[in-house]
Design a protein around this motif. Structure first.
Motif, mmCIF file in Angstrom:
data_model
loop_
_atom_site.group_PDB
_atom_site.id
_atom_site.type_symbol
_atom_site.label_atom_id
_atom_site.label_comp_id
_atom_site.label_asym_id
_atom_site.label_seq_id
_atom_site.Cartn_x
_atom_site.Cartn_y
_atom_site.Cartn_z
ATOM 1 N N THR A 82 -33.507 -19.180 -2.985
ATOM 2 C CA THR A 82 -34.108 -18.532 -4.149
ATOM 3 C C THR A 82 -35.577 -18.927 -4.272
ATOM 4 O O THR A 82 -36.109 -19.700 -3.468
ATOM 5 C CB THR A 82 -33.357 -18.934 -5.420
ATOM 6 O OG1 THR A 82 -33.438 -20.355 -5.591
ATOM 7 C CG2 THR A 82 -31.894 -18.541 -5.321
ATOM 8 N N LEU A 90 -24.153 -16.049 -0.758
ATOM 9 C CA LEU A 90 -23.674 -14.900 -1.508
ATOM 10 C C LEU A 90 -22.559 -14.220 -0.736
ATOM 11 O O LEU A 90 -22.650 -14.041 0.489
ATOM 12 C CB LEU A 90 -24.795 -13.897 -1.775
ATOM 13 C CG LEU A 90 -25.859 -14.291 -2.808
ATOM 14 C CD1 LEU A 90 -26.900 -15.208 -2.197
ATOM 15 C CD2 LEU A 90 -26.529 -13.052 -3.378
ATOM 16 N N CYS A 92 -20.680 -10.744 -0.560
ATOM 17 C CA CYS A 92 -20.846 -9.354 -0.974
ATOM 18 C C CYS A 92 -19.720 -8.520 -0.364
ATOM 19 O O CYS A 92 -19.440 -8.620 0.834
ATOM 20 C CB CYS A 92 -22.213 -8.848 -0.518
ATOM 21 S SG CYS A 92 -22.626 -7.205 -1.096
ATOM 22 N N VAL A 125 -30.777 -8.308 1.036
ATOM 23 C CA VAL A 125 -30.539 -9.496 0.203
ATOM 24 C C VAL A 125 -31.590 -10.567 0.480
ATOM 25 O O VAL A 125 -32.144 -11.172 -0.451
ATOM 26 C CB VAL A 125 -29.117 -10.039 0.441
ATOM 27 C CG1 VAL A 125 -28.932 -11.393 -0.247
ATOM 28 C CG2 VAL A 125 -28.084 -9.050 -0.074
ATOM 29 N N VAL A 129 -33.624 -11.727 -2.891
ATOM 30 C CA VAL A 129 -33.246 -12.990 -3.551
ATOM 31 C C VAL A 129 -34.374 -14.017 -3.556
ATOM 32 O O VAL A 129 -34.565 -14.711 -4.563
ATOM 33 C CB VAL A 129 -31.972 -13.559 -2.897
ATOM 34 C CG1 VAL A 129 -31.662 -14.963 -3.419
ATOM 35 C CG2 VAL A 129 -30.789 -12.628 -3.158
ATOM 36 N N LEU A 137 -30.878 -15.071 -10.630
ATOM 37 C CA LEU A 137 -29.924 -14.496 -9.686
ATOM 38 C C LEU A 137 -28.543 -14.362 -10.321
ATOM 39 O O LEU A 137 -27.862 -13.342 -10.154
ATOM 40 C CB LEU A 137 -29.854 -15.370 -8.427
ATOM 41 C CG LEU A 137 -28.836 -14.944 -7.365
ATOM 42 C CD1 LEU A 137 -29.145 -13.533 -6.865
ATOM 43 C CD2 LEU A 137 -28.839 -15.932 -6.198
ATOM 44 N N PHE A 138 -28.126 -15.399 -11.064
ATOM 45 C CA PHE A 138 -26.831 -15.322 -11.734
ATOM 46 C C PHE A 138 -26.838 -14.242 -12.817
ATOM 47 O O PHE A 138 -25.829 -13.558 -13.019
ATOM 48 C CB PHE A 138 -26.475 -16.671 -12.369
ATOM 49 C CG PHE A 138 -25.830 -17.630 -11.410
ATOM 50 C CD1 PHE A 138 -24.477 -17.539 -11.128
ATOM 51 C CD2 PHE A 138 -26.567 -18.612 -10.781
ATOM 52 C CE1 PHE A 138 -23.877 -18.419 -10.244
ATOM 53 C CE2 PHE A 138 -25.974 -19.504 -9.899
ATOM 54 C CZ PHE A 138 -24.620 -19.399 -9.626
ATOM 55 N N GLN A 140 -28.799 -11.512 -12.879
ATOM 56 C CA GLN A 140 -29.116 -10.176 -12.387
ATOM 57 C C GLN A 140 -28.431 -9.878 -11.059
ATOM 58 O O GLN A 140 -28.984 -9.165 -10.211
ATOM 59 C CB GLN A 140 -30.635 -10.028 -12.229
ATOM 60 C CG GLN A 140 -31.417 -10.295 -13.504
ATOM 61 C CD GLN A 140 -32.912 -10.246 -13.294
ATOM 62 O OE1 GLN A 140 -33.397 -9.744 -12.276
ATOM 63 N NE2 GLN A 140 -33.661 -10.782 -14.232
ATOM 64 N N LYS A 141 -27.255 -10.401 -10.861
ATOM 65 C CA LYS A 141 -26.571 -10.128 -9.593
ATOM 66 C C LYS A 141 -26.196 -8.649 -9.479
ATOM 67 O O LYS A 141 -26.085 -8.109 -8.371
ATOM 68 C CB LYS A 141 -25.336 -11.003 -9.451
ATOM 69 C CG LYS A 141 -24.222 -10.718 -10.451
ATOM 70 C CD LYS A 141 -23.006 -11.585 -10.152
ATOM 71 C CE LYS A 141 -21.842 -11.234 -11.069
ATOM 72 N NZ LYS A 141 -20.643 -12.039 -10.755
ATOM 73 N N VAL A 144 -29.038 -6.936 -7.799
ATOM 74 C CA VAL A 144 -29.032 -7.156 -6.345
ATOM 75 C C VAL A 144 -28.051 -6.191 -5.676
ATOM 76 O O VAL A 144 -28.361 -5.564 -4.648
ATOM 77 C CB VAL A 144 -28.671 -8.624 -6.029
ATOM 78 C CG1 VAL A 144 -28.596 -8.837 -4.525
ATOM 79 C CG2 VAL A 144 -29.689 -9.568 -6.652
ATOM 80 N N MET A 168 -20.964 -7.915 -5.885
ATOM 81 C CA MET A 168 -21.430 -9.266 -5.601
ATOM 82 C C MET A 168 -20.323 -10.209 -6.065
ATOM 83 O O MET A 168 -20.241 -10.587 -7.235
ATOM 84 C CB MET A 168 -22.752 -9.543 -6.314
ATOM 85 C CG MET A 168 -23.559 -10.670 -5.707
ATOM 86 S SD MET A 168 -24.032 -10.364 -3.980
ATOM 87 C CE MET A 168 -25.123 -8.957 -4.143
ATOM 88 N N ILE A 171 -21.481 -16.225 -6.011
ATOM 89 C CA ILE A 171 -22.762 -16.873 -5.719
ATOM 90 C C ILE A 171 -22.490 -18.368 -5.668
ATOM 91 O O ILE A 171 -22.095 -18.966 -6.670
ATOM 92 C CB ILE A 171 -23.819 -16.546 -6.789
ATOM 93 C CG1 ILE A 171 -24.056 -15.032 -6.865
ATOM 94 C CG2 ILE A 171 -25.117 -17.269 -6.501
ATOM 95 C CD1 ILE A 171 -24.982 -14.617 -7.990
#
Length: 309
Positions: A82, A90, A92, A125, A129, A137-138, A140-141, A144, A168, A171
């Protein structure tokens, strides 16, 4: 399966069963969730819909392959970092399927579509990221996943694949980072708990002081009323006794009342449940001495007040 230039008379009786689809050189049966790719002399001719189909091997027609139109799922694990230099992993999940109208592109263009999808997911990604902090990130996953979906739809649509959903799933920061985050969270909660505890103790002390002040005030009011009642009672007793018994003075009545109270006090001490020993001089003479001392003190106070005036 017939291939141009390789068939013989025995090939007419060769049959295959693949992915639930049964077919031979003369015909084939394609199930409901699949489509067939038919070639003529090695060149794509048309898409065979689900059902039973017959082919003409003498004209070079044959079933080149079958594609499933069911939704497939691909789980991709990406390790990146990050913006605040925290390495995360991650997970996915991509749901995709073959588009019937473009089944020929899906059959001929890509040799391994799963690897292609995985490569594009990695690219998107790892470009997105590193511009986000771990907390962002948590939060707005979903953004992503949306960015990955837009990129895959644009790229894989040209190859006959439709991207249905991208999730997603997880994480996972480094274990040491997770431990540090938990410790920070715990410290913040302890700090907040200490503030609330201090406020509660402050309120409790204020309320205790207010209650104590109120209790003392009410205790003082009670004592004053008690003394007023005692004074009124003594005055009434003296007047009644003087009226009913002729020849008695107020002093004699007061001495009698003090003797009575003296004996009441002795009785109360004897009935007390506490193991306390009290030594008191006992006898009528001592009672008289007590009354004389009280009377002399009152007279001296009155005399001092007259001299001051």
């Amino acid at each position: 399966i017939y291939k141009p230039g390789t068939w013989s008379s025995s090939s007419f009786f060769e049959c295959r069963v693949e992915m639930g689809n049964a077919y031979c050189i003369l015909g084939g049966c394609i199930d409901q969730a699949s489509v067939g790719v038919v070639e003529r002399w090695g060149r794509f001719e048309h898409i065979a819909e689900p059902g039973c189909h017959f082919f003409n091997p003498l004209a070079g027609q044959w079933l080149a392959g079958v594609l499933s139109t069911r939704i497939n799922s691909l789980d991709v694990k990406i390790e990146t970092k990050t913006k605040d230099n925290v390495f995360v992993q991650l997970v996915c999940s991509i749901q995709y399927r073959v588009v019937k109208a473009s089944a020929d592109d899906a059959f001929y263009e890509l040799q391994n579509p799963r690897e292609q999808i995985q490569a594009y997911v990695f690219d998107v990604v790892r470009a997105l990221v590193p511009m986000m902090t771990l907390d962002a990130l948590f939060e707005q996953k979903g953004e992503v996943a949306k960015s990955v979906l837009e990129e895959l739809e644009k790229v894989m649509g040209a190859y006959g694949y439709s991207i249905e959903h991208i999730l997603m799933v997880d994480i996972l920061p480094d274990p040491s980072v997770r431990k540090a985050m938990n410790e920070i969270n715990a410290a913040q909660r302890l700090q907040l708990a200490s503030v609330y505890k201090g406020e509660a103790e402050k309120i409790l002390q204020v309320k205790r002081a207010e209650a104590e002040a109120e209790a003392k005030y009410l205790g003082g009011v009670g004592v004053a009323r008690q003394r007023q009642a005692i004074t009124d009672g003594l005055r009434e007793n003296i007047l009644n006794f003087s009226d009913k018994v002729t020849g008695t003075s107020a002093k004699e009545v007061m001495d009698l009342i003090m003797i009575t109270q003296y004996f009441d006090t002795i009785r109360d001490l004897g009935n007390s449940s506490k193991n306390t020993t009290v030594f008191l001089p006992h006898g009528p003479g001592h009672v008289r001495d007590i009354s004389d001392q009280i009377r002399n003190g009152l007279m001296e106070a009155a005399s001092a007040q007259v001299n001051d005036d």
